[in-house]
Design a protein around this motif. Structure first.
Motif, PDB file in Angstrom:
ATOM      1  N   LEU A 131       4.133  96.007  69.006  1.00 54.00           N
ATOM      2  CA  LEU A 131       5.494  95.487  68.854  1.00 54.00           C
ATOM      3  C   LEU A 131       5.486  94.013  68.436  1.00 54.00           C
ATOM      4  CD1 LEU A 131       7.150  97.199  71.952  1.00 54.00           C
ATOM      5  CD2 LEU A 131       7.529  97.783  69.552  1.00 54.00           C
ATOM      6  N   GLU A 132       4.687  93.710  67.421  1.00 52.76           N
ATOM      7  CA  GLU A 132       4.627  92.342  66.905  1.00 52.76           C
ATOM      8  C   GLU A 132       5.875  92.022  66.077  1.00 52.76           C
ATOM      9  OE1 GLU A 132       0.598  90.682  65.929  1.00 52.76           O
ATOM     10  OE2 GLU A 132       0.234  92.791  65.426  1.00 52.76           O
ATOM     11  N   SER A 133       6.054  90.721  65.796  1.00 56.47           N
ATOM     12  CA  SER A 133       7.141  90.314  64.896  1.00 56.47           C
ATOM     13  C   SER A 133       6.916  90.955  63.531  1.00 56.47           C
ATOM     14  CB  SER A 133       7.170  88.791  64.760  1.00 56.47           C
ATOM     15  OG  SER A 133       7.468  88.188  65.999  1.00 56.47           O
ATOM     16  N   ARG A 134       8.021  91.238  62.845  1.00 62.53           N
ATOM     17  CA  ARG A 134       7.874  91.906  61.544  1.00 62.53           C
ATOM     18  C   ARG A 134       9.005  91.513  60.606  1.00 62.53           C
ATOM     19  NH1 ARG A 134       8.810  98.109  61.524  1.00 62.53           N
ATOM     20  NH2 ARG A 134       6.700  98.089  62.391  1.00 62.53           N
ATOM     21  N   GLY A 135       8.743  91.674  59.310  1.00 68.42           N
ATOM     22  CA  GLY A 135       9.761  91.492  58.284  1.00 68.42           C
ATOM     23  C   GLY A 135      10.341  90.095  58.223  1.00 68.42           C
ATOM     24  N   GLY A 136       9.533  89.097  58.569  1.00 66.78           N
ATOM     25  CA  GLY A 136      10.032  87.728  58.523  1.00 66.78           C
ATOM     26  C   GLY A 136      10.880  87.341  59.720  1.00 66.78           C
ATOM     27  N   TYR A 137      11.102  88.280  60.657  1.00 63.78           N
ATOM     28  CA  TYR A 137      11.880  87.993  61.851  1.00 63.78           C
ATOM     29  C   TYR A 137      10.939  87.574  62.983  1.00 63.78           C
ATOM     30  CZ  TYR A 137      16.210  89.877  59.936  1.00 63.78           C
ATOM     31  OH  TYR A 137      17.333  90.089  59.185  1.00 63.78           O
ATOM     32  N   ILE A 138      11.292  86.513  63.661  1.00 63.75           N
ATOM     33  CA  ILE A 138      10.500  86.053  64.795  1.00 63.75           C
ATOM     34  C   ILE A 138      11.073  86.691  66.052  1.00 63.75           C
ATOM     35  CG2 ILE A 138       9.790  84.050  66.155  1.00 63.75           C
ATOM     36  CD1 ILE A 138      10.024  82.411  63.565  1.00 63.75           C
ATOM     37  N   ILE A 139      10.316  87.577  66.661  1.00 63.90           N
ATOM     38  CA  ILE A 139      10.774  88.313  67.845  1.00 63.90           C
ATOM     39  C   ILE A 139      10.103  87.719  69.067  1.00 63.90           C
ATOM     40  CG2 ILE A 139      10.895  90.567  68.949  1.00 63.90           C
ATOM     41  CD1 ILE A 139      10.755  91.806  66.138  1.00 63.90           C
ATOM     42  N   GLN A 140      10.915  87.194  69.961  1.00 66.83           N
ATOM     43  CA  GLN A 140      10.385  86.498  71.132  1.00 66.83           C
ATOM     44  C   GLN A 140      10.005  87.447  72.259  1.00 66.83           C
ATOM     45  OE1 GLN A 140      13.180  83.757  72.835  1.00 66.83           O
ATOM     46  NE2 GLN A 140      11.749  82.958  74.352  1.00 66.83           N
ATOM     47  N   ALA A 141      10.817  88.486  72.503  1.00 66.20           N
ATOM     48  CA  ALA A 141      10.616  89.368  73.656  1.00 66.20           C
ATOM     49  C   ALA A 141       9.582  90.445  73.365  1.00 66.20           C
ATOM     50  CB  ALA A 141      11.941  90.012  74.054  1.00 66.20           C
ATOM     51  N   ALA A 142       8.911  90.898  74.421  1.00 64.37           N
ATOM     52  CA  ALA A 142       7.882  91.928  74.270  1.00 64.37           C
ATOM     53  C   ALA A 142       8.477  93.312  74.136  1.00 64.37           C
ATOM     54  CB  ALA A 142       6.947  91.897  75.483  1.00 64.37           C
ATOM     55  N   GLY A 143       9.677  93.507  74.651  1.00 61.66           N
ATOM     56  CA  GLY A 143      10.255  94.843  74.762  1.00 61.66           C
ATOM     57  C   GLY A 143      10.069  95.358  76.178  1.00 61.66           C
ATOM     58  N   GLU A 144      11.031  96.157  76.633  1.00 60.95           N
ATOM     59  CA  GLU A 144      10.996  96.684  77.993  1.00 60.95           C
ATOM     60  C   GLU A 144      10.335  98.057  78.006  1.00 60.95           C
ATOM     61  OE1 GLU A 144      14.085  97.889  81.630  1.00 60.95           O
ATOM     62  OE2 GLU A 144      14.849  97.419  79.619  1.00 60.95           O
ATOM     63  N   LEU A 145       9.271  98.187  78.799  1.00 63.48           N
ATOM     64  CA  LEU A 145       8.587  99.476  78.929  1.00 63.48           C
ATOM     65  C   LEU A 145       9.449 100.413  79.771  1.00 63.48           C
ATOM     66  CD1 LEU A 145       6.088 101.301  78.616  1.00 63.48           C
ATOM     67  CD2 LEU A 145       5.173 100.215  80.685  1.00 63.48           C
ATOM     68  N   LEU A 146       9.865 101.548  79.193  1.00 64.97           N
ATOM     69  CA  LEU A 146      10.750 102.476  79.888  1.00 64.97           C
ATOM     70  C   LEU A 146      10.059 103.756  80.329  1.00 64.97           C
ATOM     71  CD1 LEU A 146      14.113 102.257  77.894  1.00 64.97           C
ATOM     72  CD2 LEU A 146      13.454 101.074  79.990  1.00 64.97           C
ATOM     73  N   ALA A 147       9.156 104.293  79.526  1.00 68.46           N
ATOM     74  CA  ALA A 147       8.545 105.574  79.877  1.00 68.46           C
ATOM     75  C   ALA A 147       7.203 105.737  79.186  1.00 68.46           C
ATOM     76  CB  ALA A 147       9.470 106.732  79.512  1.00 68.46           C
ATOM     77  N   ILE A 148       6.315 106.486  79.855  1.00 71.51           N
ATOM     78  CA  ILE A 148       5.046 106.910  79.267  1.00 71.51           C
ATOM     79  C   ILE A 148       5.022 108.433  79.412  1.00 71.51           C
ATOM     80  CG2 ILE A 148       2.545 106.640  79.307  1.00 71.51           C
ATOM     81  CD1 ILE A 148       3.055 104.003  80.890  1.00 71.51           C
ATOM     82  N   PRO A 149       5.654 109.149  78.472  1.00 66.24           N
ATOM     83  CA  PRO A 149       5.835 110.604  78.618  1.00 66.24           C
ATOM     84  C   PRO A 149       4.499 111.350  78.680  1.00 66.24           C
ATOM     85  CG  PRO A 149       7.285 109.712  76.919  1.00 66.24           C
ATOM     86  CD  PRO A 149       6.312 108.636  77.263  1.00 66.24           C
ATOM     87  N   PRO A 150       4.326 112.229  79.663  1.00 64.26           N
ATOM     88  CA  PRO A 150       3.045 112.942  79.802  1.00 64.26           C
ATOM     89  C   PRO A 150       2.765 113.907  78.662  1.00 64.26           C
ATOM     90  CG  PRO A 150       4.691 113.820  81.337  1.00 64.26           C
ATOM     91  CD  PRO A 150       5.286 112.596  80.717  1.00 64.26           C
ATOM     92  N   GLN A 151       3.804 114.397  77.957  1.00 66.41           N
ATOM     93  CA  GLN A 151       3.594 115.379  76.889  1.00 66.41           C
ATOM     94  C   GLN A 151       3.116 114.733  75.592  1.00 66.41           C
ATOM     95  OE1 GLN A 151       6.506 114.337  77.897  1.00 66.41           O
ATOM     96  NE2 GLN A 151       7.918 114.078  76.177  1.00 66.41           N
ATOM     97  N   THR A 152       3.113 113.367  75.526  1.00 71.58           N
ATOM     98  CA  THR A 152       2.639 112.687  74.314  1.00 71.58           C
ATOM     99  C   THR A 152       1.605 111.628  74.711  1.00 71.58           C
ATOM    100  OG1 THR A 152       4.535 111.162  74.471  1.00 71.58           O
ATOM    101  CG2 THR A 152       4.743 113.066  72.996  1.00 71.58           C
ATOM    102  N   PRO A 153       0.384 112.046  75.054  1.00 77.37           N
ATOM    103  CA  PRO A 153      -0.649 111.082  75.466  1.00 77.37           C
ATOM    104  C   PRO A 153      -0.869 110.010  74.398  1.00 77.37           C
ATOM    105  CG  PRO A 153      -1.374 113.330  75.846  1.00 77.37           C
ATOM    106  CD  PRO A 153      -0.117 113.420  75.044  1.00 77.37           C
ATOM    107  N   GLY A 154      -1.079 108.794  74.865  1.00 77.17           N
ATOM    108  CA  GLY A 154      -1.336 107.695  73.946  1.00 77.17           C
ATOM    109  C   GLY A 154      -0.095 107.078  73.364  1.00 77.17           C
ATOM    110  N   ARG A 155       1.084 107.480  73.848  1.00 73.77           N
ATOM    111  CA  ARG A 155       2.336 106.912  73.354  1.00 73.77           C
ATOM    112  C   ARG A 155       3.174 106.400  74.519  1.00 73.77           C
ATOM    113  NH1 ARG A 155       3.410 108.266  68.006  1.00 73.77           N
ATOM    114  NH2 ARG A 155       1.883 109.721  67.111  1.00 73.77           N
ATOM    115  N   ALA A 156       3.986 105.399  74.231  1.00 74.38           N
ATOM    116  CA  ALA A 156       4.875 104.830  75.246  1.00 74.38           C
ATOM    117  C   ALA A 156       6.207 104.503  74.600  1.00 74.38           C
ATOM    118  CB  ALA A 156       4.254 103.584  75.869  1.00 74.38           C
ATOM    119  N   LEU A 157       7.247 104.470  75.418  1.00 73.12           N
ATOM    120  CA  LEU A 157       8.607 104.244  74.942  1.00 73.12           C
ATOM    121  C   LEU A 157       9.104 102.890  75.448  1.00 73.12           C
ATOM    122  CD1 LEU A 157      10.918 105.697  73.381  1.00 73.12           C
ATOM    123  CD2 LEU A 157      11.778 106.431  75.615  1.00 73.12           C
TER     124      LEU A 157
END
Length: 646
Positions: A131-157
């Motif tokens: 979740l790095e900054s992208r498209g010339g936009y400077i994004i300060q926040a990391a993002g809020e971790l909401l879920a790590i669904p068991p049916q999709t290993p290796g992915r997080a929401l």
């Protein structure tokens, strides 16, 4: 559940040699970052990951609990400031980190704190920023971790901003860093509630002093189930957490009288149920959350320690068992395996740093993993006790004293250490800053003056508009009570603090100059109108409005009133020497606040010393800065109220 013994982990047995009794405790002992900052058990319970602070920086070190002969796996965090750690699955961990950076804008150079998640692979020993900054936009926040669904290993929401693409629920591949939107925010959306599968079940939108709660319909649409008033600068009558158990009930915080109550919120009807919990004296701190289960696990409040009450009855019984099994401590579960058979616990004490412990259902016992500070392990240097008093207007002011372990509470040189915030509070848990001063022979007083949080809305609101006034008089009267009790030497008192506490230290030196023999401000506010103006330029009118409501005055309409309690405007009243310390990269209180105070004191020909910490933020996040602050402040304090002071 009462046996405590050391695990055979190489990283857990190295202890610093205690200095001789005649040698004063060095700043390095208390100023170092904790050796063990966090400990997390993997979902299958086999691996223990510890966030360790080493001389070369933070590292995530992973141990095999089933086979201690295996060499630990280590991944360095580099120069970032490591903040938190969580297992995503048995292969991957997520590290939350921040870094301070300066960049050019249309208004000139600006310094910001940037937060990022780092995905760490246990087997590949690699780390990837997501979740790095992208498209010339400077994004300060990391993002809020909401879920790590068991049916999709290796992915997080995550709920995150993606620059030009907007914000919303973003699914991230933790190996490749690839992203895809699951749901997009509306312009008014500020929060989401998701279930364990990562499906959005509720959306919260804000507009016109009103929050709308929408529930997901079976056909994929949205239906508004609740609207409630939420006005700026006022406490919200209702605040929603996340799902509790059944997928239809959300934990809600309700303002009921002076303190917030916890009640279930039905997602289908929008009805708030009967109160589950409310403490009459202490406010709700918030809720615990487990992203792997996408579930609100517990509610938390603080009396003298953080208290945890799980929602699940079995987990609640286990928590109660821990409290009985670990005497003289406040146990907090920080991690558990998915089957609950291995549990990591942080045991919080008043007189020493926390321990990390491991419960095993196989043995039914609790074992010690490691002390958080190895150099302080087994050393009884201080003792902490409650100290409450009644202010002259009848307000009850709670607080704490830290006392040298080898001294009686009698005629001691006193350091007053008010907390920052100011809507925060101190508690009875071990405090590295207060502990250092007490270990060097000083009595340390930490008052929870009016305006502090945790004691109900009335106590917090009583501080609105009272900067330099009743908030300060609560500190002053606490000191006078300590003198009257015979605990403090009235000729040897120094006031020290950081952030708002730094302001309080400067206010003490300017508004009650006869009381203090010295003052130390770390990242303190000195010029209230200038601070309000900087806040608006930095974060907008809403932030300025917030601080004006807390200070009780407008920088344009009430300039004289603000100047009357601005230490930099009252420098001519100072009698005692002042030490100013400030991180150059502070993004909360700009370093210009300390520079203004330094210059004002010099113009008034008052004694001032100044230390600027290069590369340091508002929170003294780096060990060298903490150590330098402790060394400079104790040298200054010793010269003015120590045993050899005139």
């Amino acid at each position: 559940m009462c046996s405590i013994k050391a695990l055979a982990l190489a990283a857990c047995v190295a202890l610093a040699c205690a200095p001789g009794a005649a040698q004063p405790i060095a700043p390095e002992v208390f100023g170092a970052l904790p050796d063990i900052q966090e400990a997390q058990i993997s979902p299958n319970g086999r691996h223990l990951a510890m966030l360790e602070n080493k001389a070369e920086g933070a590292a995530v070190v992973i141990y095999d609990l089933d086979d201690p002969s295996q060499r630990p796996v280590g991944v360095r965090a580099g120069s970032v400031k490591a903040r938190d750690l969580i297992w995503a699955d048995d292969e991957r961990l997520l590290l939350l980190a921040s870094v301070t950076d300066t960049f050019n804008t249309s208004g000139g150079k600006e310094t910001w704190e940037f937060w990022r998640w780092v995905s760490i692979s246990r087997t590949r020993k690699t780390a990837r920023i997501i979740l790095e900054s992208r498209g010339g936009y400077i994004i300060q926040a990391a993002g809020e971790l909401l879920a790590i669904p068991p049916q999709t290993p290796g992915r997080a929401l995550f709920h995150a901003s993606r620059g030009a693409n907007g914000a919303g629920l973003v699914e991230v591949d933790l190996d490749s860093g690839s992203e895809r939107f699951i749901e997009k925010n509306r312009d008014s959306t500020f929060d989401w509630v998701v279930d364990r599968a990562g499906r959005a079940v509720a959306r919260l939108d804000y507009g016109a002093n009103e929050v709308s709660v929408s529930a997901r319909e079976p056909d994929g649409g949205w239906r508004v189930v609740k609207k409630y008033v939420s006005e700026p600068l006022k406490p919200s009558q209702l605040s929603l957490g996340d799902l509790i158990d059944d997928g239809q009930t959300i934990a809600a915080s309700v303002l009921a009288g002076d303190t917030r109550a916890v009640a279930p919120f039905d997602l289908q009807s929008g009805a708030v149920g009967e109160t589950i919990f409310q403490h009459g004296a202490y406010d709700l701190d918030g809720f615990g959350y487990d992203a792997r289960r996408a579930r609100t696990t517990d509610l938390r409040y603080t009396d003298d320690f953080v208290r945890v009450i799980p929602f699940d009855s079995r987990e609640r019984a286990f928590q109660e068992g821990l409290e009985k099994a670990i005497p003289n401590a406040a146990p907090v579960i920080v991690s558990r395996s998915d089957d609950g058979r291995r549990v990591v616990i942080r045991a919080i004490y008043p007189n020493k740093p926390a321990d990390f412990l491991l419960y095993s259902a196989e043995t039914g016992k609790i074992s010690r993993i490691a002390p958080s500070y190895r150099a302080l392990d087994g050393r009884a240097l201080v003792r902490r006790v409650k100290y409450d008093y009644g202010a002259s207007d009848g307000t009850r002011v709670s607080g704490y004293l830290t006392i040298p372990a080898d001294k009686e509470k009698k005629s001691l040189p006193l350091i007053v250490l008010p907390h920052g915030g100011p809507e925060a509070r101190d508690n009875l848990a071990f405090d590295w800053w207060a502990g250092f001063y007490a270990a060097r022979g000083y009595l340390v007083y930490q008052p929870n003056f009016r305006g502090s949080s945790g004691y109900g809305y009335a106590h917090r609101k009583a501080g609105f508009g009272e900067w330099g006034r009743k908030m300060q008089s609560d500190i002053t009267e606490g000191v006078m009570n300590l003198i009257a009790d015979g605990a403090a030497d009235p000729e040897r008192i120094c006031i020290v603090g950081a952030s708002y506490g730094g302001y309080a230290a400067l206010a003490g030196a300017t508004l009650t100059p006869e009381l203090y023999a010295c003052a130390v401000s770390v990242a303190g506010v000195s010029d209230l109108p200038a601070m309000l103006g900087w806040s608006k330029e930095r974060a907008g009118k809403g932030v300025e409005d917030f601080w004006e409501s807390r200070m009780g005055a407008s920088r344009f309409k009430d300039t004289d009133e603000l100047n009357a309690v601005s230490p930099a405007k009252q420098a001519d009243k100072v009698r005692a020497p002042i030490l100013l310390i400030h991180g150059k990269d502070d993004t909360v209180v700009p370093v210009s606040q300390s520079r203004k105070m330094r210059d004002a004191l010099k113009r008034a020909k008052k004694p001032v010393e100044y230390l600027e910490l290069a590369g340091e933020d508002h929170w003294l996040s780096r060990a060298p800065s903490r150590i330098e602050m402790l060394r400079a402040s104790i040298d200054f304090i010793d010269r003015h109220i120590g045993a050899g002071a005139p």
